[in-house]
Design a protein around this motif. Structure first.
Motif, PDB file in Angstrom:
ATOM      1  N   GLY A   1       0.786  -1.221   0.000  1.00  0.00           N
ATOM      2  CA  GLY A   1       0.000   0.000   0.000  1.00  0.00           C
ATOM      3  C   GLY A   1       0.820   1.275   0.000  1.00  0.00           C
ATOM      4  O   GLY A   1       2.044   1.267  -0.156  1.00  0.00           O
ATOM      5  N   TYR A   2       0.137   2.344   0.217  1.00  0.00           N
ATOM      6  CA  TYR A   2       0.679   3.711   0.168  1.00  0.00           C
ATOM      7  C   TYR A   2       1.254   4.069   1.544  1.00  0.00           C
ATOM      8  O   TYR A   2       0.667   3.752   2.574  1.00  0.00           O
TER       9      TYR A   2
ATOM     10  N   THR B   1      15.873  -0.025   3.195  1.00  0.00           N
ATOM     11  CA  THR B   1      15.723   1.164   4.035  1.00  0.00           C
ATOM     12  C   THR B   1      14.282   1.661   3.918  1.00  0.00           C
ATOM     13  O   THR B   1      13.594   1.407   2.917  1.00  0.00           O
ATOM     14  N   ARG B   2      13.833   2.376   4.920  1.00  0.00           N
ATOM     15  CA  ARG B   2      12.468   2.892   4.909  1.00  0.00           C
ATOM     16  C   ARG B   2      12.380   4.093   3.959  1.00  0.00           C
ATOM     17  O   ARG B   2      13.246   4.966   3.957  1.00  0.00           O
ATOM     18  N   ARG B   3      11.360   4.106   3.142  1.00  0.00           N
ATOM     19  CA  ARG B   3      11.100   5.235   2.258  1.00  0.00           C
ATOM     20  C   ARG B   3       9.606   5.353   2.040  1.00  0.00           C
ATOM     21  O   ARG B   3       8.846   4.434   2.376  1.00  0.00           O
ATOM     22  N   PHE B   4       9.223   6.462   1.448  1.00  0.00           N
ATOM     23  CA  PHE B   4       7.793   6.695   1.233  1.00  0.00           C
ATOM     24  C   PHE B   4       7.371   6.092  -0.095  1.00  0.00           C
ATOM     25  O   PHE B   4       7.931   6.418  -1.153  1.00  0.00           O
ATOM     26  N   HIS B   5       6.401   5.203  -0.052  1.00  0.00           N
ATOM     27  CA  HIS B   5       5.871   4.560  -1.248  1.00  0.00           C
ATOM     28  C   HIS B   5       4.695   5.383  -1.751  1.00  0.00           C
ATOM     29  O   HIS B   5       3.675   5.521  -1.071  1.00  0.00           O
ATOM     30  N   THR B   6       4.836   5.947  -2.958  1.00  0.00           N
ATOM     31  CA  THR B   6       3.878   6.939  -3.453  1.00  0.00           C
ATOM     32  C   THR B   6       2.662   6.327  -4.138  1.00  0.00           C
ATOM     33  O   THR B   6       1.823   7.060  -4.669  1.00  0.00           O
ATOM     34  N   GLY B   7       2.560   5.009  -4.163  1.00  0.00           N
ATOM     35  CA  GLY B   7       1.400   4.387  -4.807  1.00  0.00           C
ATOM     36  C   GLY B   7       1.063   3.058  -4.171  1.00  0.00           C
ATOM     37  O   GLY B   7       1.354   2.818  -3.005  1.00  0.00           O
ATOM     38  N   MET B   8       0.399   2.188  -4.935  1.00  0.00           N
ATOM     39  CA  MET B   8       0.085   0.833  -4.494  1.00  0.00           C
ATOM     40  C   MET B   8       0.623  -0.155  -5.509  1.00  0.00           C
ATOM     41  O   MET B   8       0.656   0.131  -6.717  1.00  0.00           O
ATOM     42  N   ASP B   9       1.053  -1.332  -5.018  1.00  0.00           N
ATOM     43  CA  ASP B   9       1.554  -2.400  -5.886  1.00  0.00           C
ATOM     44  C   ASP B   9       0.522  -3.519  -5.953  1.00  0.00           C
ATOM     45  O   ASP B   9      -0.057  -3.917  -4.930  1.00  0.00           O
ATOM     46  N   PHE B  10       0.296  -4.015  -7.157  1.00  0.00           N
ATOM     47  CA  PHE B  10      -0.601  -5.147  -7.387  1.00  0.00           C
ATOM     48  C   PHE B  10       0.204  -6.258  -8.063  1.00  0.00           C
ATOM     49  O   PHE B  10       0.647  -6.104  -9.210  1.00  0.00           O
ATOM     50  N   SER B  11       0.416  -7.374  -7.362  1.00  0.00           N
ATOM     51  CA  SER B  11       1.144  -8.494  -7.955  1.00  0.00           C
ATOM     52  C   SER B  11       0.197  -9.268  -8.867  1.00  0.00           C
ATOM     53  O   SER B  11      -0.971  -9.480  -8.536  1.00  0.00           O
ATOM     54  N   ALA B  12       0.690  -9.673 -10.033  1.00  0.00           N
ATOM     55  CA  ALA B  12      -0.122 -10.414 -10.998  1.00  0.00           C
ATOM     56  C   ALA B  12       0.808 -11.055 -12.023  1.00  0.00           C
ATOM     57  O   ALA B  12       1.923 -10.571 -12.239  1.00  0.00           O
ATOM     58  N   PRO B  13       0.379 -12.124 -12.659  1.00  0.00           N
ATOM     59  CA  PRO B  13       1.225 -12.764 -13.674  1.00  0.00           C
ATOM     60  C   PRO B  13       1.529 -11.814 -14.833  1.00  0.00           C
ATOM     61  O   PRO B  13       0.727 -10.936 -15.159  1.00  0.00           O
ATOM     62  N   THR B  14       2.652 -11.984 -15.423  1.00  0.00           N
ATOM     63  CA  THR B  14       3.017 -11.177 -16.594  1.00  0.00           C
ATOM     64  C   THR B  14       1.955 -11.343 -17.680  1.00  0.00           C
ATOM     65  O   THR B  14       1.513 -12.457 -17.973  1.00  0.00           O
ATOM     66  N   GLY B  15       1.559 -10.215 -18.252  1.00  0.00           N
ATOM     67  CA  GLY B  15       0.561 -10.239 -19.313  1.00  0.00           C
ATOM     68  C   GLY B  15      -0.851 -10.005 -18.833  1.00  0.00           C
ATOM     69  O   GLY B  15      -1.779  -9.911 -19.657  1.00  0.00           O
ATOM     70  N   THR B  16      -1.049  -9.856 -17.490  1.00  0.00           N
ATOM     71  CA  THR B  16      -2.384  -9.564 -16.965  1.00  0.00           C
ATOM     72  C   THR B  16      -2.838  -8.194 -17.459  1.00  0.00           C
ATOM     73  O   THR B  16      -2.047  -7.246 -17.528  1.00  0.00           O
ATOM     74  N   ASP B  17      -4.123  -8.073 -17.789  1.00  0.00           N
ATOM     75  CA  ASP B  17      -4.661  -6.802 -18.282  1.00  0.00           C
ATOM     76  C   ASP B  17      -4.592  -5.704 -17.214  1.00  0.00           C
ATOM     77  O   ASP B  17      -4.841  -5.947 -16.023  1.00  0.00           O
ATOM     78  N   ILE B  18      -4.264  -4.500 -17.682  1.00  0.00           N
ATOM     79  CA  ILE B  18      -4.275  -3.305 -16.836  1.00  0.00           C
ATOM     80  C   ILE B  18      -5.354  -2.378 -17.381  1.00  0.00           C
ATOM     81  O   ILE B  18      -5.426  -2.140 -18.588  1.00  0.00           O
ATOM     82  N   TYR B  19      -6.198  -1.861 -16.483  1.00  0.00           N
ATOM     83  CA  TYR B  19      -7.344  -1.058 -16.898  1.00  0.00           C
ATOM     84  C   TYR B  19      -7.164   0.412 -16.508  1.00  0.00           C
ATOM     85  O   TYR B  19      -6.619   0.721 -15.439  1.00  0.00           O
TER      86      TYR B  19
ATOM     87  N   HIS C   1       2.712  -1.054 -10.539  1.00  0.00           N
ATOM     88  CA  HIS C   1       2.803   0.062  -9.580  1.00  0.00           C
ATOM     89  C   HIS C   1       1.810   1.137 -10.039  1.00  0.00           C
ATOM     90  O   HIS C   1       1.873   1.613 -11.178  1.00  0.00           O
ATOM     91  N   TYR C   2       0.889   1.514  -9.154  1.00  0.00           N
ATOM     92  CA  TYR C   2      -0.218   2.411  -9.520  1.00  0.00           C
ATOM     93  C   TYR C   2      -0.221   3.626  -8.585  1.00  0.00           C
ATOM     94  O   TYR C   2      -0.135   3.485  -7.367  1.00  0.00           O
ATOM     95  N   GLU C   3      -0.302   4.835  -9.199  1.00  0.00           N
ATOM     96  CA  GLU C   3      -0.318   6.071  -8.412  1.00  0.00           C
ATOM     97  C   GLU C   3      -1.522   6.924  -8.794  1.00  0.00           C
ATOM     98  O   GLU C   3      -1.961   6.922  -9.948  1.00  0.00           O
TER      99      GLU C   3
ATOM    100  N   HIS D   1       0.765  13.421  -4.745  1.00  0.00           N
ATOM    101  CA  HIS D   1       0.381  12.024  -4.570  1.00  0.00           C
ATOM    102  C   HIS D   1      -0.686  11.882  -3.488  1.00  0.00           C
ATOM    103  O   HIS D   1      -0.635  12.539  -2.451  1.00  0.00           O
ATOM    104  N   ASP D   2      -1.637  11.003  -3.763  1.00  0.00           N
ATOM    105  CA  ASP D   2      -2.690  10.692  -2.791  1.00  0.00           C
ATOM    106  C   ASP D   2      -2.806   9.173  -2.686  1.00  0.00           C
ATOM    107  O   ASP D   2      -2.366   8.443  -3.581  1.00  0.00           O
TER     108      ASP D   2
END
Length: 330
Positions: free
Chosen positions: A191-192, A202-220, A287-289, A296-297
Motif C-alpha cells: 500500500g501507500y 531502508t524505509r522510504r515513502f511509497h507513493t502508490g500501491m503495488d498489485f502483484s499479478a502474472p506477466t501479461g495480466t490486463d491493466i485497466y 505500480h499504480y499512483e 500524490h494521494d
C-alpha cells in the motif's frame, strides 16, 4: 459748590446768588456716558444670550440633536446586524470548505483570502471629521469587509455550481476502480505510505500501491481521460500517465507492454497495458499512483466503485504487507 442730580440733569449751587444753576456736561462726557451704557447693555445681553443658549435649545438645535441621537442609534443597530451577518457568512464558509468542496474534492480557498481586509491607512480619512467618527468608521469598515467576503463566497458558489453541472462527466473521470482485476484482493501487494525498499532495505515513502499479478495480466484505465505519457520512464520501466481532468492524474508502471499512445482518449475499464517486470522491480506487478493537483494521494481512497467497506478493510490489511514494496527508487 454742590452738585445735585435729578433725572440725569445736573445742577450746581451758586452761593453768590443763592440759587441752583443747571450744569450742562461736555460733549466728550456725553459720548463717554452713551458708550458706557451701550457697553454695559451689550455685555448683559451677551451674557444672557450665552446662558440661554446653553440652558435652552432652539427648535432647530433640538431637532438636529434628536436626529443625531437617532442616527447614532441606527449606526449601533447596523453594527450589531453586521456582526450577525459575519456569523452567518462564517457558517457558510465552513460548510463551503468542509462539506461542498470536500464532496467535489475542489481546491480550498485559503483563510487569508476569504478574510482579507483593505489596504491603505487613509481609506477612511474623509470620515474622521464627523461626529461619532469612530463608530461611523468602524461600521463602514465592517460593511466593506462584508461586501468583499460575500463577493469571494459568491464566486466560490458559482464554481461549485459549475462542478455540479459537470458532475456526470466528473464521476466518469475520477479514478474509481482498481487497475487490475482484483475482486478477491489476492493481487494486492503493498500500500501507500512508509515502506521498506526491497533492494536497499531502508524505509522510504511509497507513493502508490503495488498489485502483484502474472506477466501479461490486463491493466485497466481507472477513469476516463487522455494519455499524456506512454513510454519508458526511469525507475518505472514501461509507464503510462493519464490526465483525467478535474485535477486528477494516474500513473501505471512496470508494464510488459503499453497498448495506448500519447493523446489517445480512454474510458474507465479500457485495457491500456499488460502487467510486467520492467524498470526497478522485484517481480511481475503493477505500480499504480493517483495524483491530485500534482500531489500524490492514497489510491485506496478511490476504489469506491469496486469494493464494499468490508472488502476495503481487508485490502488495507493485505496492503500493509509487513512494510515491503515490490519496486525501488520510485
Amino acid at each position: 459748590m454742590r452738585l445735585f442730580k435729578s433725572r440725569k440733569i445736573y445742577y450746581c449751587y451758586n452761593p453768590n446768588t443763592l440759587t441752583y444753576e443747571r450744569v450742562y456736561p461736555s460733549a466728550k462726557k456725553r459720548v463717554f456716558t452713551v458708550l458706557q451704557h451701550l457697553s454695559l447693555g451689550i455685555f448683559i445681553g451677551g451674557g444672557l444670550f450665552f446662558v440661554f443658549s446653553r440652558v435652552f435649545s432652539s427648535p432647530m438645535e433640538a431637532l438636529l440633536k434628536k436626529e443625531n441621537d437617532l442616527l447614532q442609534t441606527q449606526y449601533n443597530v447596523l453594527s450589531l446586524q453586521l456582526d450577525n451577518a459575519f456569523k452567518v457568512l462564517d457558517d457558510i464558509h465552513q460548510r463551503d470548505e468542509k462539506l461542498y468542496r470536500a464532496i467535489f474534492q475542489a481546491r480550498t480557498i485559503p483563510e487569508s483570502v476569504r478574510k482579507s481586509g483593505f489596504g491603505g491607512t487613509n481609506r477612511y480619512e474623509y470620515l474622521t471629521g464627523m461626529s461619532n467618527s469612530d463608530l461611523v468608521i468602524e461600521t463602514t469598515k465592517k460593511m466593506d469587509i462584508l461586501k468583499k467576503q460575500m463577493y469571494i463566497q459568491s464566486n466560490s458558489l458559482n464554481e461549485l455550481i459549475s462542478m455540479g453541472k459537470n458532475l456526470e462527466e466528473r464521476n466518469s473521470c475520477i479514478p474509481a476502480i482498481q487497475p487490475v482485476s482484483n475482486k478477491d484482493l489476492r493481487h494486492t501487494a503493498s500500500g501507500y505510505g512508509m515502506r521498506i525498499d526491497p533492494i536497499y532495505h531502508t524505509r522510504r515513502f511509497h507513493t502508490g500501491m503495488d498489485f502483484s499479478a502474472p506477466t501479461g495480466t490486463d491493466i485497466y484505465a481507472t477513469g476516463d481521460g487522455v494519455v499524456t505519457f506512454s513510454g519508458w520512464r526511469q525507475g518505472y520501466g514501461n509507464c503510462i500517465i493519464i490526465d483525467h481532468g478535474f485535477d486528477f492524474k494516474t500513473l501505471y508502471g512496470h508494464q510488459e507492454k503499453n497498448l495506448v499512445r500519447v493523446g489517445q482518449r480512454v474510458k474507465r475499464g479500457e485495457v491500456i497495458g499488460k502487467v510486467g517486470d520492467t524498470g526497478r522491480s522485484t517481480g511481475p506487478h503493477l505500480h499504480y499512483e493517483v495524483l491530485v493537483r500534482n500531489r500524490h494521494d492514497n489510491p485506496a481512497k478511490y476504489y469506491f466503485k469496486d469494493l464494499s467497506p468490508e472488502e476495503y478493510d481487508q485490502m488495507i490489511q493485505i496492503a500493509e504487507n509487513h512494510g515491503q514494496v515490490m519496486d525501488s527508487d520510485i
